[in-house]
Scaffold this motif. Structure first.
Motif, PDB file in Angstrom:
ATOM      1  N   ALA A  18       9.037   4.093  -3.852  1.00 23.47           N
ATOM      2  CA  ALA A  18       9.177   2.633  -3.912  1.00 23.47           C
ATOM      3  C   ALA A  18       8.230   1.961  -2.923  1.00 23.47           C
ATOM      4  O   ALA A  18       7.620   0.938  -3.244  1.00 23.47           O
ATOM      5  CB  ALA A  18      10.619   2.217  -3.638  1.00 23.47           C
ATOM      6  N   ARG A  19       8.110   2.542  -1.712  1.00 21.07           N
ATOM      7  CA  ARG A  19       7.184   1.979  -0.730  1.00 21.07           C
ATOM      8  C   ARG A  19       5.743   2.079  -1.224  1.00 21.07           C
ATOM      9  O   ARG A  19       4.942   1.170  -1.023  1.00 21.07           O
ATOM     10  CB  ARG A  19       7.335   2.674   0.621  1.00 21.07           C
ATOM     11  CG  ARG A  19       8.517   2.172   1.430  1.00 21.07           C
ATOM     12  CD  ARG A  19       8.449   2.641   2.873  1.00 21.07           C
ATOM     13  NE  ARG A  19       8.442   4.102   2.999  1.00 21.07           N
ATOM     14  CZ  ARG A  19       9.523   4.870   3.047  1.00 21.07           C
ATOM     15  NH1 ARG A  19      10.721   4.324   2.956  1.00 21.07           N
ATOM     16  NH2 ARG A  19       9.423   6.172   3.162  1.00 21.07           N
ATOM     17  N   GLY A  20       5.405   3.183  -1.883  1.00 21.13           N
ATOM     18  CA  GLY A  20       4.058   3.339  -2.434  1.00 21.13           C
ATOM     19  C   GLY A  20       3.759   2.303  -3.500  1.00 21.13           C
ATOM     20  O   GLY A  20       2.681   1.718  -3.528  1.00 21.13           O
ATOM     21  N   TYR A  21       4.730   2.066  -4.390  1.00 17.59           N
ATOM     22  CA  TYR A  21       4.551   1.035  -5.413  1.00 17.59           C
ATOM     23  C   TYR A  21       4.445  -0.347  -4.776  1.00 17.59           C
ATOM     24  O   TYR A  21       3.667  -1.182  -5.226  1.00 17.59           O
ATOM     25  CB  TYR A  21       5.707   1.044  -6.414  1.00 17.59           C
ATOM     26  CG  TYR A  21       5.611   2.148  -7.429  1.00 17.59           C
ATOM     27  CD1 TYR A  21       4.472   2.321  -8.203  1.00 17.59           C
ATOM     28  CD2 TYR A  21       6.675   3.021  -7.630  1.00 17.59           C
ATOM     29  CE1 TYR A  21       4.376   3.324  -9.136  1.00 17.59           C
ATOM     30  CE2 TYR A  21       6.591   4.033  -8.567  1.00 17.59           C
ATOM     31  CZ  TYR A  21       5.445   4.179  -9.310  1.00 17.59           C
ATOM     32  OH  TYR A  21       5.367   5.176 -10.243  1.00 17.59           O
ATOM     33  N   ALA A  22       5.213  -0.604  -3.747  1.00 16.05           N
ATOM     34  CA  ALA A  22       5.162  -1.905  -3.071  1.00 16.05           C
ATOM     35  C   ALA A  22       3.790  -2.129  -2.452  1.00 16.05           C
ATOM     36  O   ALA A  22       3.230  -3.221  -2.546  1.00 16.05           O
ATOM     37  CB  ALA A  22       6.259  -1.993  -2.013  1.00 16.05           C
ATOM     38  N   ARG A  23       3.241  -1.083  -1.818  1.00 15.81           N
ATOM     39  CA  ARG A  23       1.888  -1.206  -1.238  1.00 15.81           C
ATOM     40  C   ARG A  23       0.859  -1.475  -2.329  1.00 15.81           C
ATOM     41  O   ARG A  23      -0.047  -2.286  -2.154  1.00 15.81           O
ATOM     42  CB  ARG A  23       1.516   0.063  -0.471  1.00 15.81           C
ATOM     43  CG  ARG A  23       2.153   0.153   0.896  1.00 15.81           C
ATOM     44  CD  ARG A  23       1.492   1.236   1.738  1.00 15.81           C
ATOM     45  NE  ARG A  23       1.432   2.528   1.073  1.00 15.81           N
ATOM     46  CZ  ARG A  23       2.337   3.501   1.186  1.00 15.81           C
ATOM     47  NH1 ARG A  23       3.392   3.316   1.958  1.00 15.81           N
ATOM     48  NH2 ARG A  23       2.196   4.643   0.546  1.00 15.81           N
ATOM     49  N   GLY A  24       1.001  -0.808  -3.461  1.00 17.31           N
ATOM     50  CA  GLY A  24       0.073  -1.025  -4.577  1.00 17.31           C
ATOM     51  C   GLY A  24       0.167  -2.442  -5.115  1.00 17.31           C
ATOM     52  O   GLY A  24      -0.846  -3.072  -5.406  1.00 17.31           O
ATOM     53  N   ARG A  25       1.402  -2.957  -5.228  1.00 14.90           N
ATOM     54  CA  ARG A  25       1.580  -4.337  -5.704  1.00 14.90           C
ATOM     55  C   ARG A  25       0.987  -5.335  -4.717  1.00 14.90           C
ATOM     56  O   ARG A  25       0.376  -6.323  -5.120  1.00 14.90           O
ATOM     57  CB  ARG A  25       3.057  -4.631  -5.939  1.00 14.90           C
ATOM     58  CG  ARG A  25       3.581  -4.073  -7.252  1.00 14.90           C
ATOM     59  CD  ARG A  25       4.955  -4.602  -7.574  1.00 14.90           C
ATOM     60  NE  ARG A  25       5.967  -4.169  -6.610  1.00 14.90           N
ATOM     61  CZ  ARG A  25       6.659  -3.051  -6.702  1.00 14.90           C
ATOM     62  NH1 ARG A  25       6.464  -2.239  -7.712  1.00 14.90           N
ATOM     63  NH2 ARG A  25       7.554  -2.729  -5.795  1.00 14.90           N
ATOM     64  N   GLU A  26       1.156  -5.085  -3.422  1.00  9.61           N
ATOM     65  CA  GLU A  26       0.580  -5.979  -2.412  1.00  9.61           C
ATOM     66  C   GLU A  26      -0.943  -5.991  -2.508  1.00  9.61           C
ATOM     67  O   GLU A  26      -1.567  -7.053  -2.448  1.00  9.61           O
ATOM     68  CB  GLU A  26       1.016  -5.542  -1.013  1.00  9.61           C
ATOM     69  CG  GLU A  26       2.465  -5.800  -0.698  1.00  9.61           C
ATOM     70  CD  GLU A  26       2.882  -5.153   0.620  1.00  9.61           C
ATOM     71  OE1 GLU A  26       2.013  -4.662   1.360  1.00  9.61           O
ATOM     72  OE2 GLU A  26       4.100  -5.140   0.889  1.00  9.61           O
ATOM     73  N   ARG A  27      -1.534  -4.803  -2.673  1.00  2.00           N
ATOM     74  CA  ARG A  27      -2.989  -4.715  -2.791  1.00  2.00           C
ATOM     75  C   ARG A  27      -3.459  -5.460  -4.036  1.00  2.00           C
ATOM     76  O   ARG A  27      -4.436  -6.216  -3.987  1.00  2.00           O
ATOM     77  CB  ARG A  27      -3.417  -3.250  -2.870  1.00  2.00           C
ATOM     78  CG  ARG A  27      -4.933  -3.075  -2.879  1.00  2.00           C
ATOM     79  CD  ARG A  27      -5.359  -1.701  -3.306  1.00  2.00           C
ATOM     80  NE  ARG A  27      -5.050  -1.558  -4.727  1.00  2.00           N
ATOM     81  CZ  ARG A  27      -4.457  -0.514  -5.278  1.00  2.00           C
ATOM     82  NH1 ARG A  27      -4.086   0.498  -4.544  1.00  2.00           N
ATOM     83  NH2 ARG A  27      -4.223  -0.459  -6.573  1.00  2.00           N
TER      84      ARG A  27
END
Length: 166
Positions: A18-27
């Motif tokens: 979930a944290r990885g997806y959140a970082r991707g969405r932020e980018r």
């Protein structure tokens, strides 16, 4: 047999994913914020090149058909040539008008051309065939890559000044 003596990776939980997806969405959001829609009448070089290529393909196919050019010793069907020319003209006109569907469709045709050229490269029997395949891969691949960012800017809605709620 015994187990190998190597370190085992710790099991990742769904929180890590979930944290990885959140970082991707932020980018992705940061990149989208940097993009600006094209101004009316603005046409980037990639669009101009794609329009020129589509128009050249339509005209050259029509001219070769009119000249009686044969492919593998057989005459070409009128309907096939006319359908291809109509598709290329529609793509050229749509891309000139900066329509997302036209750029997307032309990119699909470029991708197909790259795949077929790469497959043909594996069975090329002479230097001319190799050079032709590599030229198609280089031109279609680079134009494909250039049109990706253009598509992102075409689909952006015109930005409105943010309203302040006070």
């Amino acid at each position: 047999m015994g187990q190998r003596s190597r370190k085992r990776r710790p099991a990742t939980g769904s929180g890590d994913v979930a944290r990885g997806y959140a970082r991707g969405r932020e980018r992705d959001e940061r990149i989208r914020a940097e993009l600006t829609p094209y101004a009316p009448g603005e046409r980037p070089r990639a669009i101009q090149a794609a329009v020129a290529l589509a128009a050249a393909l339509a005209l050259s196919n029509l001219a070769l058909f009119a000249a009686g050019w044969e492919v593998r010793g057989q005459d070409q069907a009128v309907t096939g040539v006319l359908i291809f020319c109509a598709i290329m003209v529609a793509a050229a006109v749509g891309m000139w008008q900066m329509r997302y569907w036209a750029v997307l469709g032309f990119e699909a045709l470029l991708a197909i051309a790259v795949v077929f050229a790469a497959m043909s490269l594996m069975v090329a029997s002479n230097a001319t065939a190799v050079v032709l395949c590599l030229a198609i891969i280089l031109v279609a691949g680079s134009l494909f890559w250039s049109l990706v960012r253009v598509m992102a800017r075409i689909q952006l809605p015109a930005r409105r000044p943010e309203e302040h709620v006070g």
